[in-house]
Enzyme design. Structure first.
Site, mmCIF file in Angstrom:
data_model
loop_
_atom_site.group_PDB
_atom_site.id
_atom_site.type_symbol
_atom_site.label_atom_id
_atom_site.label_comp_id
_atom_site.label_asym_id
_atom_site.label_seq_id
_atom_site.Cartn_x
_atom_site.Cartn_y
_atom_site.Cartn_z
ATOM 1 N N TYR A 87 16.280 20.263 29.831
ATOM 2 C CA TYR A 87 16.254 20.161 28.458
ATOM 3 C C TYR A 87 17.455 20.938 27.874
ATOM 4 C CZ TYR A 87 13.797 24.496 29.278
ATOM 5 O OH TYR A 87 13.445 25.640 30.132
ATOM 6 N N ARG A 123 18.409 32.884 26.120
ATOM 7 C CA ARG A 123 17.544 33.045 27.462
ATOM 8 C C ARG A 123 18.257 32.601 28.429
ATOM 9 N NH1 ARG A 123 13.075 28.657 27.442
ATOM 10 N NH2 ARG A 123 14.311 28.001 29.009
ATOM 11 N N HIS A 151 12.764 29.063 31.379
ATOM 12 C CA HIS A 151 11.629 29.699 30.826
ATOM 13 C C HIS A 151 10.731 30.692 31.652
ATOM 14 C CE1 HIS A 151 8.167 30.361 28.199
ATOM 15 N NE2 HIS A 151 7.279 30.037 29.175
HETATM 16 C C1 LIG Z 1 -1.243 29.913 21.925
HETATM 17 C C2 LIG Z 1 -0.367 29.521 22.855
HETATM 18 N N1 LIG Z 1 0.142 28.139 22.881
HETATM 19 C C3 LIG Z 1 1.118 27.727 24.046
HETATM 20 C C4 LIG Z 1 1.160 28.652 24.949
HETATM 21 C C5 LIG Z 1 2.094 28.036 26.205
HETATM 22 N N2 LIG Z 1 3.407 28.793 25.913
HETATM 23 C C6 LIG Z 1 3.709 30.048 26.674
HETATM 24 S S1 LIG Z 1 5.075 30.730 26.577
HETATM 25 C C7 LIG Z 1 5.603 29.409 25.323
HETATM 26 C C8 LIG Z 1 6.897 29.389 24.476
HETATM 27 C C9 LIG Z 1 7.006 30.566 23.702
HETATM 28 O O1 LIG Z 1 8.375 30.553 23.047
HETATM 29 P P1 LIG Z 1 8.731 31.823 22.621
HETATM 30 O O2 LIG Z 1 7.660 32.407 21.259
HETATM 31 O O3 LIG Z 1 9.901 31.266 21.653
HETATM 32 O O4 LIG Z 1 9.173 32.942 23.226
HETATM 33 P P2 LIG Z 1 9.937 32.944 24.869
HETATM 34 O O5 LIG Z 1 9.218 32.302 25.711
HETATM 35 O O6 LIG Z 1 10.949 31.965 24.378
HETATM 36 O O7 LIG Z 1 10.564 34.087 24.990
HETATM 37 C C10 LIG Z 1 4.441 28.688 25.172
HETATM 38 C C11 LIG Z 1 4.626 27.458 24.076
HETATM 39 C C12 LIG Z 1 0.573 29.867 25.053
HETATM 40 N N3 LIG Z 1 0.519 30.722 25.880
HETATM 41 N N4 LIG Z 1 -0.024 30.123 24.097
#
Ligand SMILES: Cc1ncc(C[n+]2csc(CCOP(=O)(O)OP(=O)(O)O)c2C)c(N)n1
Length: 330
Positions: A261, A248, A252
């Site tokens: 981080y 990435r 985020h």
């Molecule tokens: C069920 C749920 N838990 C927490 C969140 C908050 N949240 C949004 S994106 C994210 C991280 C997801 O990481 P990843 O699946 O690795 O995808 P990336 O954003 O790195 O592409 C989190 C914890 C959410 N949207 N839905």
């Protein structure tokens, strides 16, 4: 053995140049959205930067006239390849009435477009997996030669919906391809803190389906894996789990500061493998792209992004009373 890798995969020079243009368009729209956000014009950005190769390589291996996609919030490359335009995406970024997905209701990054078979999603991560499995079940019941394609981040592969969806797909041998875009972080949590197994693709064994890990910075490697998965799916041989590993390149979202981080050296190192640069080098090596043509393409895409921005910025918002549309009771 073919001279060029893409010829070996059955791809023409035109198709790989089209892949590159789609990746670049995604990158340029994304970069513009950050500027608009920092200028206070759009509320939120969640980036595709670093994942364009996986998204576009995969999409080109699908049947873009018939297959269904359930993308996640970073998949600008997927939705552009499936027919969304820069204008559509900007209208969504500005939350304008003409936004094709929701008339300005959805958050940016929550893509969707019925005419291009792009399923809109919810904010809780991974909910799109059972949705895509449901589409695959329908395809099997209706004996259609199509697949459904779903993506998510590696952090999301820890959610229950992933297990439920993949298990059901494995048991019923459904034509669904799940691609985990492993960008090494789930917001601030690094990959080492997310998985106890070595690779996301190791999980496929538990669902009775093949699991492969590919270089997500290489659109041709991703194309090859998805093509093979699609061929198996339409033959009735069931689902596949693909893990596309990249990085990435941005925070985020527009609402966090990744300097808290991770080290900037790590980001700089990853930028050396940026697929926009490495795929352009490949295209130059095989004589498809020149510096001059690259400049022209950049100019054309720049104009497209400018036009889309101006259009969306000047487009009207939905009427306030439209908020009462499409609710069960008002
Ligand atoms: C069920 C749920 N838990 C927490 C969140 C908050 N949240 C949004 S994106 C994210 C991280 C997801 O990481 P990843 O699946 O690795 O995808 P990336 O954003 O790195 O592409 C989190 C914890 C959410 N949207 N839905």
């Amino acid at each position: 053995m073919s001279k060029n890798r893409h010829e070996g995969l059955g791809l023409t020079d035109e198709q790989v140049l089209d892949m590159f243009k789609t990746m670049l368009l995604a990158r340029k729209i994304d970069e513009r959205m950050w500027l608009l956000n920092r200028a206070g014009k759009i509320p939120f950005v969640i980036s595709c930067q670093g994942q364009e190769a996986a998204q576009v390589g995969a999409s080109f291996a699908l049947d873009r006239e018939q297959d269904y996609v359930a993308p996640y919030y970073r998949d600008m490359g997927v939705v552009l390849a499936f027919g969304m335009t820069a204008k559509d995406l900007m209208l969504s970024g500005f939350a304008k009435n003409e936004d094709p997905n929701s008339g300005g209701r959805q958050m940016p990054g929550h893509f969707g477009q019925k005419k291009n078979r792009i399923l809109t999603g919810s904010s809780p991560v991974t909910t799109q997996v059972p949705h895509a499995v449901g589409v695959a079940l329908a395809a099997k019941m209706e004996k259609k030669d199509i697949v459904s394609f779903v993506t998510l981040g590696e952090g999301s592969s820890n959610q229950g919906d992933f297990h439920e969806g993949l298990n059901f797909a494995g048991v019923h041998k459904l034509p669904v391809i799940t691609m985990v875009e492993n960008n090494k972080y789930a917001i601030s949590v690094p990959i080492e803190r997310q998985l106890a197994c070595e690779k996301v693709s190791d999980r496929a064994q538990g669902y009775g389906m093949p699991g492969v890990t590919v270089d997500g910075n290489d659109p041709l490697a991703v194309y090859e894996a998805v093509k093979e998965a699609r061929d198996r799916a339409v033959k009735g041989d069931g689902p596949t789990l693909i893990e596309a590993v990249s990085y990435r390149l941005t925070a985020h979202s527009s609402d966090d500061d990744d300097r808290q981080y991770r080290e900037s050296e790590e980001v700089e190192e990853a930028k050396k493998k940026d697929s926009i640069i490495t795929f352009a080098s490949y295209l130059k090596e095989v004589g498809i792209l020149t510096d001059e043509v690259e400049k022209e393409i950049n100019g054309e895409i720049g104009n497209l992004v400018n036009e889309a921005t101006d259009y969306a910025e000047n487009a009207p918002y939905a009427d306030p009373e439209d908020a009462l549309k499409f609710v069960y009771e008002a």
